[in-house]
Write a protein that holds these residues in place. Sequence first.
Motif, short mmCIF file in Angstrom:
data_model
loop_
_atom_site.label_atom_id
_atom_site.label_comp_id
_atom_site.label_asym_id
_atom_site.label_seq_id
_atom_site.Cartn_x
_atom_site.Cartn_y
_atom_site.Cartn_z
N ALA A 180 0.87 -1.25 0.02
CA ALA A 180 0.06 0.20 0.09
C ALA A 180 0.90 1.25 -0.02
O ALA A 180 1.92 1.22 0.47
N GLN A 212 -3.25 -0.19 5.91
CA GLN A 212 -2.38 0.60 6.70
C GLN A 212 -3.38 1.30 7.75
O GLN A 212 -4.30 2.04 7.68
N LYS A 239 -2.17 -8.00 4.55
CA LYS A 239 -0.83 -7.54 5.26
C LYS A 239 -1.55 -6.23 6.04
O LYS A 239 -1.83 -5.48 5.71
N ARG A 242 1.41 -0.23 9.83
CA ARG A 242 0.77 0.80 10.32
C ARG A 242 0.84 1.93 9.18
O ARG A 242 -0.28 2.61 9.35
N GLY A 243 1.83 2.01 8.55
CA GLY A 243 1.94 2.94 7.31
C GLY A 243 3.24 3.74 7.31
O GLY A 243 3.61 4.22 8.22
N ALA A 244 3.67 3.95 6.24
CA ALA A 244 5.06 4.51 5.94
C ALA A 244 5.02 5.79 5.38
O ALA A 244 6.11 6.43 5.43
N THR A 264 -3.32 11.13 14.24
CA THR A 264 -2.13 11.99 14.74
C THR A 264 -1.47 11.53 16.02
O THR A 264 -0.48 12.09 16.24
N LYS A 266 -0.18 8.31 18.12
CA LYS A 266 0.58 7.23 17.82
C LYS A 266 -0.45 6.21 18.57
O LYS A 266 -0.64 5.04 17.90
N THR A 293 5.37 -5.62 10.86
CA THR A 293 5.52 -4.81 11.91
C THR A 293 6.92 -5.02 12.80
O THR A 293 7.27 -6.29 12.86
N HIS A 294 7.36 -4.09 13.22
CA HIS A 294 8.73 -4.16 13.95
C HIS A 294 8.17 -3.83 15.31
O HIS A 294 9.12 -3.40 16.37
N ASN A 295 6.93 -3.86 15.96
CA ASN A 295 6.66 -3.47 16.98
C ASN A 295 6.22 -4.68 17.76
O ASN A 295 5.53 -5.65 17.68
C1 LIG Z 1 7.14 -6.58 6.31
C2 LIG Z 1 6.53 -4.95 6.09
C3 LIG Z 1 6.07 -4.61 5.10
C4 LIG Z 1 5.47 -3.37 5.06
N1 LIG Z 1 4.64 -3.07 3.91
C5 LIG Z 1 4.16 -1.48 3.80
C6 LIG Z 1 3.35 -1.44 2.99
O1 LIG Z 1 3.00 -2.01 1.94
N2 LIG Z 1 2.96 -0.10 2.97
C7 LIG Z 1 3.31 0.86 4.00
O2 LIG Z 1 2.81 2.11 3.80
N3 LIG Z 1 4.03 0.54 4.82
C8 LIG Z 1 4.58 -0.63 5.05
N4 LIG Z 1 5.66 -1.12 5.79
C9 LIG Z 1 5.95 -0.09 6.83
C10 LIG Z 1 5.11 0.16 8.26
O3 LIG Z 1 3.87 0.71 7.50
C11 LIG Z 1 5.91 1.07 9.00
O4 LIG Z 1 6.17 2.10 8.50
C12 LIG Z 1 6.70 0.33 9.73
O5 LIG Z 1 6.66 -1.06 9.90
C13 LIG Z 1 6.85 0.95 11.40
O6 LIG Z 1 5.68 0.73 12.08
P1 LIG Z 1 5.71 -0.66 13.14
O7 LIG Z 1 4.55 -1.46 13.18
O8 LIG Z 1 6.87 -1.54 12.71
O9 LIG Z 1 6.08 -0.12 14.38
P2 LIG Z 1 6.20 1.32 15.41
O10 LIG Z 1 7.65 1.72 15.21
O11 LIG Z 1 5.65 1.06 16.53
O12 LIG Z 1 5.37 2.27 14.75
C14 LIG Z 1 5.88 3.45 13.70
C15 LIG Z 1 4.61 3.71 12.95
O13 LIG Z 1 3.76 4.40 13.79
C16 LIG Z 1 2.96 5.33 12.93
N5 LIG Z 1 3.00 6.37 13.70
C17 LIG Z 1 4.32 7.16 14.20
N6 LIG Z 1 3.71 8.41 14.85
C18 LIG Z 1 2.52 8.34 14.67
C19 LIG Z 1 1.65 9.40 15.15
N7 LIG Z 1 1.95 10.50 15.90
N8 LIG Z 1 0.16 9.11 15.03
C20 LIG Z 1 -0.29 8.12 14.29
N9 LIG Z 1 0.76 7.22 13.92
C21 LIG Z 1 1.89 7.27 13.91
C22 LIG Z 1 3.53 5.53 11.59
O14 LIG Z 1 2.71 4.66 10.77
C23 LIG Z 1 5.00 4.75 11.76
O15 LIG Z 1 5.46 4.34 10.65
C24 LIG Z 1 5.77 -2.44 6.09
C25 LIG Z 1 6.42 -2.97 7.14
C26 LIG Z 1 6.81 -4.21 7.12
C27 LIG Z 1 7.80 -4.56 8.41
#
Ligand SMILES: Cc1cc2nc3c(=O)[nH]c(=O)nc-3n(C[C@H](O)[C@H](O)[C@H](O)COP(=O)(O)OP(=O)(O)OC[C@H]3O[C@@H](n4cnc5c(N)ncnc54)[C@H](O)[C@@H]3O)c2cc1C
Length: 391
Positions: A180, A212, A239, A242-244, A264, A266, A293-295
């Motif tokens: 996404a 996401q 899948k 959270r969103g990139a 807005t 987390k 996720t890396h959470n």
């Molecule tokens: C295998 C894999 C596939 C992925 N595929 C995609 C994909 O297809 N599309 C995509 O967009 N991303 C993708 N990602 C990236 C993912 O969306 C996250 O950006 C990244 O994994 C960090 O989030 P987290 O769950 O690991 O953990 P955390 O470190 O707990 O969370 C960080 C995430 O929280 C969210 N966040 C941070 N601050 C705030 C806030 N103030 N308010 C609301 N939310 C907030 C953001 O999304 C940030 O990336 C993927 C990640 C992995 C590991």
Amino acid sequence: MSIFNNLQIAFKDKSKYDLNRAYLLFKIISIPFISKIMTKFVKLSIAFGIPIEFFIKKTIYAHFCGGISIEKSQNTIDRLWNSNIGTILDFSAEGKNNEIDFNRVLNETILSINKAKNQENIPFAVFKPTGLIRFSLLEKLSSKEKLTYKEEKEINDFEQRFYKICKKASQNNVPVFVDAEESWIQDPIDDLVLKMMSEFNNKKAVIFNTIQLYRKDRISYLKEIINHAKENNFKIGIKLVRGAYHEKEIERALEKNYEIPVHTKKEECDNDFNEALSICFENLNIISLCAGTHNEKSSQLLINLISKYKIKKNDTRIYFSQLLGMSDNISYNLAANGFNVAKYVPYGPVKDLIPYLIRRAEENTSIAGQMGRELTNIIKEKKRRKNIKFF
Ligand SMILES: Cc1cc2nc3c(=O)[nH]c(=O)nc-3n(C[C@H](O)[C@H](O)[C@H](O)COP(=O)(O)OP(=O)(O)OC[C@H]3O[C@@H](n4cnc5c(N)ncnc54)[C@H](O)[C@@H]3O)c2cc1C
């Protein structure tokens, strides 16, 4: 005690050299000022044709990427599989804009599906829709502006490429993730993926969409597609991430004066991610799920749900996934405890992967928490190794 704390397992295939390189890399990335200068330097060097590829290949590329081709990624595939971790080959050339590039992404994705066929160690394929079409055209399509004849033909070509990948995945029984991207291009992609699911997910989930959970509307979207799949008798592949593009989403909404589509806080994003996990479990009769996720808390919640619902740890409907070079404490410990884990392994020519690497650096600098965690674990492991006494 959390299973994610066992660093001996987490770093078991890292040599002293690998660990020191990772330490240096994360140390540099974690300092925003230096990270910014390095990123600027790389961008300028590329623009002026300064040959820095060798340097990048030996450092950040070596840590985060598999190799310049599928064949050259074999060592990484084997190394991960030695620890029961699967590979998701991700041709990560980004920002491509013409027909030749789109067909190259199509061909690479097909090659990765061929490679994954009958291979336990490559459980999924993946692609990004913007690898197959111009971003600006997707934007136009999403906003429902009138398209020219030429643009309609481009959309048609895009849908053909999309269809070819899904069909190949289905024929070879290789589940494929559709990544996404930005919310303002996502609607037509969601519609297309749903169409593909209804065609190819009759017996099992082969086509996976990405949801996401930083988006405020995604819980209701998840419920909507579950109902749609139930009514139309097909399975759903999901899948959850959270969103990139968090900062970008907010910036655009403010600039164009529409409601910010992402949470807005987390905490709200975390709650939605965790709620989505629970919704998926309530509907496991039709859903296959991958938590990208890396959470650690969300990963632990998924472990708890597997146990609560009395599901086998290695049930093929449930996967955990992390990116290569990140959160090895999660991936390696989950795999060592019998759960299904696969890492995204970006591959491709160094030059093509530079945008991916820059994104990695920028993203990681902005989420200081994640970087802090990586660095803390590396330091702890270096200390642990130093203290080992050999008798
Ligand atoms: C295998 C894999 C596939 C992925 N595929 C995609 C994909 O297809 N599309 C995509 O967009 N991303 C993708 N990602 C990236 C993912 O969306 C996250 O950006 C990244 O994994 C960090 O989030 P987290 O769950 O690991 O953990 P955390 O470190 O707990 O969370 C960080 C995430 O929280 C969210 N966040 C941070 N601050 C705030 C806030 N103030 N308010 C609301 N939310 C907030 C953001 O999304 C940030 O990336 C993927 C990640 C992995 C590991």
